[in-house]
Motif scaffolding. Sequence first.
Motif, short mmCIF file in Angstrom:
data_model
loop_
_atom_site.label_atom_id
_atom_site.label_comp_id
_atom_site.label_asym_id
_atom_site.label_seq_id
_atom_site.Cartn_x
_atom_site.Cartn_y
_atom_site.Cartn_z
N GLN A 159 -3.20 0.07 -8.59
CA GLN A 159 -4.59 -0.15 -8.19
C GLN A 159 -5.03 -1.56 -8.57
OE1 GLN A 159 -7.43 2.51 -9.99
NE2 GLN A 159 -9.16 1.50 -9.04
N PHE B 291 -11.71 -0.32 -3.17
CA PHE B 291 -10.89 -0.16 -1.97
C PHE B 291 -11.79 -0.10 -0.74
CE2 PHE B 291 -7.84 1.32 -5.13
CZ PHE B 291 -6.70 0.67 -4.70
N LYS C 126 -7.22 -2.32 6.52
CA LYS C 126 -8.34 -2.97 5.83
C LYS C 126 -7.84 -3.89 4.71
CE LYS C 126 -11.74 -0.49 7.79
NZ LYS C 126 -13.13 -0.54 7.93
N ALA C 127 -6.79 -3.46 4.03
CA ALA C 127 -6.21 -4.30 2.97
C ALA C 127 -5.68 -5.60 3.55
CB ALA C 127 -5.10 -3.55 2.24
N TRP D 284 0.81 -1.23 0.00
CA TRP D 284 0.00 0.00 0.00
C TRP D 284 0.83 1.27 0.00
CZ3 TRP D 284 -0.89 4.02 3.53
CH2 TRP D 284 -0.16 3.94 4.71
N LEU E 278 -6.19 2.36 4.89
CA LEU E 278 -6.15 1.34 3.84
C LEU E 278 -5.29 0.14 4.21
CD1 LEU E 278 -6.90 0.29 1.08
CD2 LEU E 278 -5.07 1.68 0.10
N HIS E 279 -4.13 0.37 4.81
CA HIS E 279 -3.25 -0.78 5.07
C HIS E 279 -3.90 -1.78 6.03
CE1 HIS E 279 -2.03 1.59 8.59
NE2 HIS E 279 -1.52 0.49 9.09
N ALA F 20 -11.06 1.20 2.14
CA ALA F 20 -10.78 2.39 2.95
C ALA F 20 -9.87 3.31 2.15
CB ALA F 20 -10.12 1.99 4.26
N LYS F 21 -9.63 4.49 2.72
CA LYS F 21 -8.73 5.46 2.09
C LYS F 21 -7.64 5.86 3.07
CE LYS F 21 -12.32 7.41 -0.80
NZ LYS F 21 -13.11 8.58 -1.13
#
Length: 119
Positions: A44, A56, A66-67, A30, A63-64, A58-59
């Motif tokens: 992406q 995605f 949730k990813a 990320w 993000l990391h 989250a933003k």
Amino acid sequence: ENTPENSRFLIPPGINDFRLGTRRAVFVDWKCCPMKGEEILEWQRRMLAAMGTTTFPAKGYQLHRKANRRYGTRSLTSLARLAKKEGLTHVVIRGRPRPEPTSLELLRSQSGYTVYRVR
């Protein structure tokens, strides 16, 4: 040390120090988001592929986490399929080895991670 220098890893995308710590290539993470047009589209594509999603979750700095969660819910079979499709040599998951039959070979499990070789 235990993998060839040309190894390419599929890792939980929220782990941002793997590449530097191992000096090995990763499919995507990320934090190493490119800044140029078509490169961002490839980043992406890879992020969504690693998470197994089309959007995605989250933003920004969320993000990391949730990813990693999305990646962690994927089956080893789906991760192995992605790794083979993308020409990767290894798959890393958080936690202990899973008793799921796959085309992956268990290499090592320690420090909360398990590493598999793609066969």
